[in-house]
Design a protein around this motif. Sequence first.
Motif, PDB file in Angstrom:
ATOM      1  N   VAL A  26       0.845  -1.194   0.000  1.00  0.00           N
ATOM      2  CA  VAL A  26       0.000   0.000   0.000  1.00  0.00           C
ATOM      3  C   VAL A  26       0.884   1.248   0.000  1.00  0.00           C
ATOM      4  O   VAL A  26       0.613   2.211  -0.714  1.00  0.00           O
ATOM      5  N   GLY A  27       1.965   1.214   0.759  1.00  0.00           N
ATOM      6  CA  GLY A  27       2.886   2.350   0.797  1.00  0.00           C
ATOM      7  C   GLY A  27       3.529   2.620  -0.548  1.00  0.00           C
ATOM      8  O   GLY A  27       3.680   3.781  -0.947  1.00  0.00           O
ATOM      9  N   GLU A  28       3.913   1.561  -1.249  1.00  0.00           N
ATOM     10  CA  GLU A  28       4.506   1.722  -2.575  1.00  0.00           C
ATOM     11  C   GLU A  28       3.510   2.342  -3.550  1.00  0.00           C
ATOM     12  O   GLU A  28       3.869   3.202  -4.355  1.00  0.00           O
ATOM     13  N   ILE A  29       2.267   1.899  -3.462  1.00  0.00           N
ATOM     14  CA  ILE A  29       1.231   2.457  -4.345  1.00  0.00           C
ATOM     15  C   ILE A  29       1.016   3.927  -4.034  1.00  0.00           C
ATOM     16  O   ILE A  29       0.936   4.762  -4.938  1.00  0.00           O
ATOM     17  N   SER A  30       0.951   4.250  -2.753  1.00  0.00           N
ATOM     18  CA  SER A  30       0.750   5.641  -2.343  1.00  0.00           C
ATOM     19  C   SER A  30       1.906   6.516  -2.814  1.00  0.00           C
ATOM     20  O   SER A  30       1.684   7.610  -3.351  1.00  0.00           O
ATOM     21  N   ASP A  31       3.130   6.031  -2.634  1.00  0.00           N
ATOM     22  CA  ASP A  31       4.306   6.799  -3.067  1.00  0.00           C
ATOM     23  C   ASP A  31       4.307   7.013  -4.576  1.00  0.00           C
ATOM     24  O   ASP A  31       4.617   8.100  -5.061  1.00  0.00           O
ATOM     25  N   ALA A  32       3.951   5.966  -5.324  1.00  0.00           N
ATOM     26  CA  ALA A  32       3.987   6.046  -6.788  1.00  0.00           C
ATOM     27  C   ALA A  32       2.886   6.930  -7.354  1.00  0.00           C
ATOM     28  O   ALA A  32       3.074   7.595  -8.376  1.00  0.00           O
ATOM     29  N   THR A  33       1.735   6.936  -6.702  1.00  0.00           N
ATOM     30  CA  THR A  33       0.589   7.676  -7.245  1.00  0.00           C
ATOM     31  C   THR A  33       0.379   9.034  -6.588  1.00  0.00           C
ATOM     32  O   THR A  33      -0.308   9.885  -7.145  1.00  0.00           O
ATOM     33  N   GLY A  34       0.923   9.201  -5.389  1.00  0.00           N
ATOM     34  CA  GLY A  34       0.682  10.440  -4.644  1.00  0.00           C
ATOM     35  C   GLY A  34      -0.681  10.484  -3.988  1.00  0.00           C
ATOM     36  O   GLY A  34      -1.104  11.521  -3.478  1.00  0.00           O
ATOM     37  N   ILE A  35      -1.375   9.357  -3.970  1.00  0.00           N
ATOM     38  CA  ILE A  35      -2.707   9.296  -3.358  1.00  0.00           C
ATOM     39  C   ILE A  35      -2.539   9.091  -1.851  1.00  0.00           C
ATOM     40  O   ILE A  35      -1.850   8.167  -1.421  1.00  0.00           O
ATOM     41  N   PRO A  36      -3.161   9.935  -1.023  1.00  0.00           N
ATOM     42  CA  PRO A  36      -3.086   9.752   0.430  1.00  0.00           C
ATOM     43  C   PRO A  36      -3.659   8.390   0.842  1.00  0.00           C
ATOM     44  O   PRO A  36      -4.567   7.859   0.182  1.00  0.00           O
ATOM     45  N   LEU A  37      -3.132   7.838   1.925  1.00  0.00           N
ATOM     46  CA  LEU A  37      -3.520   6.492   2.341  1.00  0.00           C
ATOM     47  C   LEU A  37      -5.026   6.319   2.535  1.00  0.00           C
ATOM     48  O   LEU A  37      -5.598   5.313   2.105  1.00  0.00           O
ATOM     49  N   SER A  38      -5.686   7.283   3.165  1.00  0.00           N
ATOM     50  CA  SER A  38      -7.130   7.131   3.408  1.00  0.00           C
ATOM     51  C   SER A  38      -7.894   7.037   2.086  1.00  0.00           C
ATOM     52  O   SER A  38      -8.811   6.214   1.941  1.00  0.00           O
TER      53      SER A  38
END
Length: 87
Positions: A26-38
């Motif tokens: 999930v962290g990798e996806i968030s970092d790659a997309t810039g989408i906040p975790l929530s």
Amino acid sequence: MAALGHTARLDIFRRLVVAGPGGLTVGEISDATGIPLSTLFHHLSHLERADLVEKRRQGRETHCVPNFTVIRNLSSFLLEDCCRGAA
């Protein structure tokens, strides 16, 4: 198909397919997309309900992996049954 109708979910899905069977955290996806975790968890829930993505806990991390069986079945339907006779 509705689960892929949002640009953020389509982006997440594409990244997971490219990553392959190991998926991404999930962290990798968030970092790659810039989408906040929530917000990311909201989008992942849509993909999970559509059975396109599975979430797996590994220690403290959550890995998201594409469900290639469902993806293959959907692709086969679209290419063979749905578009039969189309030039």
